[in-house]
Write an enzyme that holds these catalytic residues in place. Sequence first.
Site, mmCIF file in Angstrom:
data_model
loop_
_atom_site.group_PDB
_atom_site.id
_atom_site.type_symbol
_atom_site.label_atom_id
_atom_site.label_comp_id
_atom_site.label_asym_id
_atom_site.label_seq_id
_atom_site.Cartn_x
_atom_site.Cartn_y
_atom_site.Cartn_z
ATOM 1 N N LYS A 1 -2.055 -14.959 23.214
ATOM 2 C CA LYS A 1 -2.634 -14.343 24.411
ATOM 3 C C LYS A 1 -3.242 -15.387 25.332
ATOM 4 O O LYS A 1 -3.281 -15.189 26.541
ATOM 5 C CB LYS A 1 -3.666 -13.273 24.026
ATOM 6 C CG LYS A 1 -3.026 -12.038 23.427
ATOM 7 C CD LYS A 1 -3.944 -10.827 23.479
ATOM 8 C CE LYS A 1 -3.234 -9.593 22.947
ATOM 9 N NZ LYS A 1 -4.128 -8.428 22.836
ATOM 10 N N LYS B 1 11.257 -7.047 19.611
ATOM 11 C CA LYS B 1 10.706 -5.717 19.354
ATOM 12 C C LYS B 1 10.572 -4.949 20.672
ATOM 13 O O LYS B 1 10.254 -5.555 21.700
ATOM 14 C CB LYS B 1 9.318 -5.930 18.722
ATOM 15 C CG LYS B 1 8.686 -4.700 18.135
ATOM 16 C CD LYS B 1 7.403 -5.094 17.396
ATOM 17 C CE LYS B 1 6.385 -3.971 17.469
ATOM 18 N NZ LYS B 1 5.110 -4.287 16.857
ATOM 19 N N LYS C 1 5.839 -2.266 25.030
ATOM 20 C CA LYS C 1 5.397 -1.571 26.242
ATOM 21 C C LYS C 1 5.174 -2.552 27.383
ATOM 22 O O LYS C 1 5.091 -2.164 28.534
ATOM 23 C CB LYS C 1 4.136 -0.752 25.953
ATOM 24 C CG LYS C 1 3.002 -1.549 25.343
ATOM 25 C CD LYS C 1 1.937 -0.638 24.752
ATOM 26 C CE LYS C 1 0.894 -1.506 24.035
ATOM 27 N NZ LYS C 1 0.139 -0.815 23.044
#
Length: 340
Positions: free
Chosen positions: A120, A202, A205
């Site tokens: 992140k 994967k 969203k």
Amino acid sequence: MDQTTKPEAKKVMLSGIQPSGDLTLGSYLGAIKNWSERAEEFDCYYFMADLHSITVRQVPADLRRRTIEQLAGYIACGLDPEKNTLFIQSHVPAHAQLGWVLDCYTMFGELSRMTQFKDKSRKNAENINAGLFTYPALMAADILLYQPDYVPVGEDQKQHVEICRDVAERFNGIYGDVFKIPEPYIPKVGARVMSLSTPTNKMSKSDTDPNGCVYMMDAPEVIARKFKKAVTDSDTERCVRYAPEEKPGVSNLMSIYAACTGKDFAAIEAEFDGLGYGAFKPAVGDAVIETLRPIREEAQRLIKDKAYLESVYRAGAEKASYIAEKTLRKVYKKVGFVAR
Ligand code: TRP
């Protein structure tokens, strides 16, 4: 352990989900679908981790909307609020309070090694804030407040459950048995749904390609279009066969089809034998449309019923607070705070 908190002596399970993106087909088939059955066996807590979401900058109105929509989405997927405790993290102040205490029992070195922090920080280089760094201590607080036996998480969150165990053991080592040491619970059932446009990743969203991800609330025409565009593989045989290494695109579509229809891979191969991808892709789209239709309709109905959703999260917060505050009081006493 205090038996009054668990009258049925069921094992306790807890998980949090950040309302930082809309729920996807992957969230449903991979996780939520299996939750509804668990309520019989376990005492389950699920919360919207809004405190965690602000470690990355959010648009306030979107965060508020998504938090409520996520709650509606869970209920629509079959999570019964009478049988599960559903709540919003920021409604239970004990999370932030224990989070602070645990900040003081979590080491800089430990936090520096967390892969999610490193990821992140790379993605949000302009906002590497202290909350992003201490995220695992807050998550440890989320978990330990409820003394759960199991924490169902995806593979990517295992490291966070491990640091939670380490912190709990450290704390118990100093003050005696305060926290139950939880186990990560990686469900055996549940499809791992991959992106429709990059099937080696994967389904996420936050996919940058809007065609890669199917949202639970997508309209049928949108779902149909995304599946028509789904990437299949550039092999020459052009047949529907399950081979995740060689044919990741087709295999992903097969997993989705299997999860939606209950058919196994052999049956799917037989069904599309000689038909090629042109017939297969829209069939998967249709199966997904029919699977998501009742969920979307129920979620839309619930989103309009503000009073009901409010009653659910209020009751959830009340029940969660009762348990959480008990643990917090114990911790405050142990570390030497004066009781009010
Ligand atoms: N970190 C989790 C995620 O991003 C969300 C989360 C927050 C969580 N607190 C938790 C998961 C406690 C399990 C238990 O998916």
